[in-house]
Design a protein around this motif. Structure first.
Motif, PDB file in Angstrom:
ATOM      1  N   PHE A  98      11.921 -35.823  14.101  1.00 48.46           N
ATOM      2  CA  PHE A  98      11.506 -36.656  15.233  1.00 48.46           C
ATOM      3  C   PHE A  98      11.282 -35.847  16.508  1.00 48.46           C
ATOM      4  CE2 PHE A  98      12.717 -40.646  13.064  1.00 48.46           C
ATOM      5  CZ  PHE A  98      11.581 -41.363  13.401  1.00 48.46           C
ATOM      6  N   ARG A  99      12.126 -34.837  16.689  1.00 44.32           N
ATOM      7  CA  ARG A  99      12.016 -33.976  17.871  1.00 44.32           C
ATOM      8  C   ARG A  99      10.652 -33.261  17.873  1.00 44.32           C
ATOM      9  NH1 ARG A  99      14.441 -33.277  22.599  1.00 44.32           N
ATOM     10  NH2 ARG A  99      12.462 -32.497  23.335  1.00 44.32           N
ATOM     11  N   LEU A 100      10.281 -32.710  16.716  1.00 49.64           N
ATOM     12  CA  LEU A 100       8.993 -32.013  16.610  1.00 49.64           C
ATOM     13  C   LEU A 100       7.830 -32.982  16.816  1.00 49.64           C
ATOM     14  CD1 LEU A 100       9.497 -29.570  13.582  1.00 49.64           C
ATOM     15  CD2 LEU A 100       9.656 -29.073  16.017  1.00 49.64           C
ATOM     16  N   LEU A 101       7.985 -34.186  16.277  1.00 49.98           N
ATOM     17  CA  LEU A 101       6.953 -35.212  16.421  1.00 49.98           C
ATOM     18  C   LEU A 101       6.784 -35.603  17.895  1.00 49.98           C
ATOM     19  CD1 LEU A 101       5.105 -36.746  14.571  1.00 49.98           C
ATOM     20  CD2 LEU A 101       6.994 -38.264  13.985  1.00 49.98           C
ATOM     21  N   ALA A 102       7.902 -35.766  18.593  1.00 51.23           N
ATOM     22  CA  ALA A 102       7.854 -36.123  20.018  1.00 51.23           C
ATOM     23  C   ALA A 102       7.210 -35.004  20.829  1.00 51.23           C
ATOM     24  CB  ALA A 102       9.259 -36.413  20.537  1.00 51.23           C
ATOM     25  N   ASP A 103       7.562 -33.752  20.521  1.00 50.32           N
ATOM     26  CA  ASP A 103       6.965 -32.608  21.229  1.00 50.32           C
ATOM     27  C   ASP A 103       5.456 -32.598  21.038  1.00 50.32           C
ATOM     28  OD1 ASP A 103       9.463 -31.771  21.995  1.00 50.32           O
ATOM     29  OD2 ASP A 103       9.612 -30.139  20.548  1.00 50.32           O
ATOM     30  N   ALA A 104       5.027 -32.820  19.787  1.00 52.46           N
ATOM     31  CA  ALA A 104       3.597 -32.760  19.462  1.00 52.46           C
ATOM     32  C   ALA A 104       2.818 -33.892  20.123  1.00 52.46           C
ATOM     33  CB  ALA A 104       3.412 -32.813  17.940  1.00 52.46           C
ATOM     34  N   GLU A 105       3.377 -35.096  20.111  1.00 50.72           N
ATOM     35  CA  GLU A 105       2.718 -36.250  20.751  1.00 50.72           C
ATOM     36  C   GLU A 105       2.687 -36.064  22.264  1.00 50.72           C
ATOM     37  OE1 GLU A 105       1.238 -38.954  19.652  1.00 50.72           O
ATOM     38  OE2 GLU A 105       1.848 -39.139  17.552  1.00 50.72           O
ATOM     39  N   ALA A 106       3.783 -35.543  22.813  1.00 47.78           N
ATOM     40  CA  ALA A 106       3.879 -35.345  24.262  1.00 47.78           C
ATOM     41  C   ALA A 106       2.779 -34.403  24.748  1.00 47.78           C
ATOM     42  CB  ALA A 106       5.250 -34.782  24.618  1.00 47.78           C
ATOM     43  N   LYS A 107       2.585 -33.315  23.990  1.00 46.19           N
ATOM     44  CA  LYS A 107       1.582 -32.326  24.357  1.00 46.19           C
ATOM     45  C   LYS A 107       0.184 -32.957  24.376  1.00 46.19           C
ATOM     46  CE  LYS A 107       2.671 -27.993  23.007  1.00 46.19           C
ATOM     47  NZ  LYS A 107       2.986 -27.152  21.850  1.00 46.19           N
ATOM     48  N   VAL A 108      -0.081 -33.864  23.440  1.00 46.71           N
ATOM     49  CA  VAL A 108      -1.396 -34.530  23.395  1.00 46.71           C
ATOM     50  C   VAL A 108      -1.630 -35.319  24.683  1.00 46.71           C
ATOM     51  CG1 VAL A 108      -2.819 -36.282  22.243  1.00 46.71           C
ATOM     52  CG2 VAL A 108      -1.366 -34.762  20.878  1.00 46.71           C
ATOM     53  N   HIS A 109      -0.596 -36.035  25.134  1.00 46.12           N
ATOM     54  CA  HIS A 109      -0.754 -36.953  26.262  1.00 46.12           C
ATOM     55  C   HIS A 109      -0.360 -36.350  27.611  1.00 46.12           C
ATOM     56  CE1 HIS A 109      -1.494 -39.885  23.208  1.00 46.12           C
ATOM     57  NE2 HIS A 109      -0.276 -39.784  22.718  1.00 46.12           N
ATOM     58  N   GLY A 110       0.062 -35.068  27.619  1.00 41.59           N
ATOM     59  CA  GLY A 110       0.476 -34.439  28.868  1.00 41.59           C
ATOM     60  C   GLY A 110       1.753 -35.024  29.437  1.00 41.59           C
ATOM     61  N   LEU A 111       2.668 -35.396  28.540  1.00 43.48           N
ATOM     62  CA  LEU A 111       3.949 -35.981  28.971  1.00 43.48           C
ATOM     63  C   LEU A 111       5.088 -35.061  28.559  1.00 43.48           C
ATOM     64  CD1 LEU A 111       3.323 -39.570  27.533  1.00 43.48           C
ATOM     65  CD2 LEU A 111       3.248 -38.945  29.956  1.00 43.48           C
ATOM     66  N   PRO A 113       8.548 -34.721  26.220  1.00 44.12           N
ATOM     67  CA  PRO A 113       8.926 -35.363  24.948  1.00 44.12           C
ATOM     68  C   PRO A 113       9.738 -36.648  25.125  1.00 44.12           C
ATOM     69  CG  PRO A 113       9.242 -33.002  24.810  1.00 44.12           C
ATOM     70  CD  PRO A 113       8.877 -33.290  26.232  1.00 44.12           C
ATOM     71  N   ASP A 114      10.526 -36.722  26.207  1.00 47.09           N
ATOM     72  CA  ASP A 114      11.353 -37.914  26.399  1.00 47.09           C
ATOM     73  C   ASP A 114      10.568 -39.113  26.920  1.00 47.09           C
ATOM     74  OD1 ASP A 114      13.857 -36.815  25.552  1.00 47.09           O
ATOM     75  OD2 ASP A 114      13.771 -35.578  27.363  1.00 47.09           O
ATOM     76  N   GLU A 115       9.369 -38.854  27.442  1.00 46.22           N
ATOM     77  CA  GLU A 115       8.547 -39.951  27.973  1.00 46.22           C
ATOM     78  C   GLU A 115       7.672 -40.589  26.899  1.00 46.22           C
ATOM     79  OE1 GLU A 115       7.015 -38.920  32.370  1.00 46.22           O
ATOM     80  OE2 GLU A 115       6.632 -37.331  30.919  1.00 46.22           O
ATOM     81  N   VAL A 116       7.512 -39.897  25.770  1.00 48.65           N
ATOM     82  CA  VAL A 116       6.587 -40.390  24.751  1.00 48.65           C
ATOM     83  C   VAL A 116       7.026 -41.728  24.209  1.00 48.65           C
ATOM     84  CG1 VAL A 116       5.566 -39.958  22.489  1.00 48.65           C
ATOM     85  CG2 VAL A 116       5.985 -38.070  24.033  1.00 48.65           C
ATOM     86  N   HIS A 117       6.075 -42.648  24.179  1.00 44.77           N
ATOM     87  CA  HIS A 117       6.285 -43.929  23.517  1.00 44.77           C
ATOM     88  C   HIS A 117       6.004 -43.705  22.075  1.00 44.77           C
ATOM     89  CE1 HIS A 117       5.566 -47.340  26.558  1.00 44.77           C
ATOM     90  NE2 HIS A 117       6.718 -46.736  26.699  1.00 44.77           N
ATOM     91  N   PHE A 118       6.932 -44.034  21.226  1.00 45.25           N
ATOM     92  CA  PHE A 118       6.638 -43.888  19.824  1.00 45.25           C
ATOM     93  C   PHE A 118       5.944 -45.135  19.308  1.00 45.25           C
ATOM     94  CE2 PHE A 118       9.985 -40.596  19.810  1.00 45.25           C
ATOM     95  CZ  PHE A 118       9.249 -39.632  19.175  1.00 45.25           C
ATOM     96  N   HIS A 119       4.697 -45.396  19.708  1.00 45.75           N
ATOM     97  CA  HIS A 119       4.052 -46.566  19.091  1.00 45.75           C
ATOM     98  C   HIS A 119       3.653 -46.197  17.686  1.00 45.75           C
ATOM     99  CE1 HIS A 119       1.483 -44.830  22.321  1.00 45.75           C
ATOM    100  NE2 HIS A 119       1.058 -44.214  21.252  1.00 45.75           N
ATOM    101  N   ALA A 197       2.944 -34.152   8.593  1.00 49.23           N
ATOM    102  CA  ALA A 197       2.963 -32.813   9.185  1.00 49.23           C
ATOM    103  C   ALA A 197       4.341 -32.490   9.765  1.00 49.23           C
ATOM    104  CB  ALA A 197       1.894 -32.702  10.278  1.00 49.23           C
ATOM    105  N   ALA A 198       4.969 -33.489  10.392  1.00 44.66           N
ATOM    106  CA  ALA A 198       6.285 -33.266  11.015  1.00 44.66           C
ATOM    107  C   ALA A 198       7.357 -32.976   9.970  1.00 44.66           C
ATOM    108  CB  ALA A 198       6.685 -34.480  11.855  1.00 44.66           C
ATOM    109  N   ILE A 199       7.299 -33.678   8.840  1.00 44.40           N
ATOM    110  CA  ILE A 199       8.274 -33.451   7.771  1.00 44.40           C
ATOM    111  C   ILE A 199       8.193 -31.998   7.301  1.00 44.40           C
ATOM    112  CG2 ILE A 199       8.782 -33.991   5.335  1.00 44.40           C
ATOM    113  CD1 ILE A 199       7.954 -36.964   6.052  1.00 44.40           C
ATOM    114  N   LEU A 200       6.969 -31.517   7.068  1.00 45.56           N
ATOM    115  CA  LEU A 200       6.815 -30.141   6.592  1.00 45.56           C
ATOM    116  C   LEU A 200       7.112 -29.124   7.694  1.00 45.56           C
ATOM    117  CD1 LEU A 200       3.694 -30.336   4.254  1.00 45.56           C
ATOM    118  CD2 LEU A 200       6.124 -30.563   3.679  1.00 45.56           C
ATOM    119  N   ALA A 201       6.671 -29.402   8.915  1.00 42.15           N
ATOM    120  CA  ALA A 201       6.933 -28.462  10.019  1.00 42.15           C
ATOM    121  C   ALA A 201       8.437 -28.268  10.205  1.00 42.15           C
ATOM    122  CB  ALA A 201       6.293 -28.964  11.311  1.00 42.15           C
ATOM    123  N   ALA A 202       9.191 -29.346  10.030  1.00 43.02           N
ATOM    124  CA  ALA A 202      10.641 -29.270  10.240  1.00 43.02           C
ATOM    125  C   ALA A 202      11.369 -28.617   9.067  1.00 43.02           C
ATOM    126  CB  ALA A 202      11.213 -30.667  10.477  1.00 43.02           C
TER     127      ALA A 202
END
Length: 257
Positions: A98-111, A113-119, A197-202
């Protein structure tokens, strides 16, 4: 002996394909449900069905988790996982994914990781996919995870906020972070999802190990593509690569020099 699992991703990988492959390999659906129940979450169901993709028969994991109205953040997911009675290993692996997923999503949106909405991601089905995968690896007593290069299609996908180019930006961020090998694919479709991707990256080392094979599992993707849309997993005992000493003996010599 080290038990290893090799993800043979000739048609990519998603969270539900991963669960399907583990169930196909012999993971007990009842045991998986019993462990998932340790998360203090309601509103989800999981079932398994034998289906075909192309000429290949395998297991489709059916995770039924309706969209919920409150969007979760990483802190909410951490609370759900940490306050459960799951094993430490399952908690740690799930949070790492989840941490890697949040980092990756955050980078996409310029946020951050703690601000990312996990929709897309903190949706209930992603929690079931990710925590379920960590549980499955533990119940199958897998020590090490390996993965093949990942095929990436092209085109567009409709996401929560509109259209995104494929591979999805979060998927690409995860693979770049992991230094994953990728191969081009002619299909204009999403083959590797952010959750996959997150499962394998982790968890995975991107190489094909020497294995004494013990089992093979096929996890089916949701869609029927022009080629078999399945994830194949190889389960086996890790063999030392040709001409190498056993690592145990190796350490042994060093200690006594």
């Amino acid at each position: 002996m080290t038990k290893a699992l090799y993800f043979d991703c000739f048609s990519g990988i998603s969270g539900d394909m991963t669960l399907g492959a583990l169930l196909d390999l012999g993971l007990s659906l009842d045991e998986l449900r019993r462990e998932l129940a340790k998360l203090n979450l309601s509103g989800w169901k999981i079932a398994a069905r034998q289906e075909m993709r192309g000429y290949i028969s395998g297991t489709r994991a059916l995770v039924d988790a309706p969209e919920q109205h409150h969007h979760r953040h990483l802190a909410d997911i951490r609370l759900i996982i940490e306050s459960s009675t799951l094993s430490e290993r399952v908690k740690a692996q799930s949070m790492h994914i989840f941490r890697l997923l949040a980092d990756a999503e955050a980078k996409v949106h310029g946020l951050s990781p703690d601000e990312v909405h996990f929709h897309e991601v903190g949706a209930l089905d992603a929690i079931i996919d990710i925590v379920g995968t960590a549980i499955g690896l533990e119940l199958l007593e897998i020590d090490e995870v390996f993965a093949s290069p990942l095929p990436l299609g092209s085109g567009w996908i409709q996401a929560a906020h509109g259209w995104l180019p494929l591979p999805a930006p979060a998927t690409l961020n995860l693979l770049a972070e992991a230094g994953a090998p990728t191969v081009p694919d002619t299909l204009r479709t999403e083959l590797v999802t952010p959750t996959g991707a997150a499962i394998l990256a982790a968890l995975a080392t991107f190489e094909r190990p020497s294995l004494r094979l013990q089992g093979v599992g096929y996890g089916l993707g949701m869609r029927e593509l022009e080629r078999p849309n399945v994830l194949r997993v190889w389960l086996g005992e890790r063999l030392p690569p040709e001409g190498e000493e056993r690592p145990e003996e190796h350490h042994h010599h060093h200690h006594h020099r």
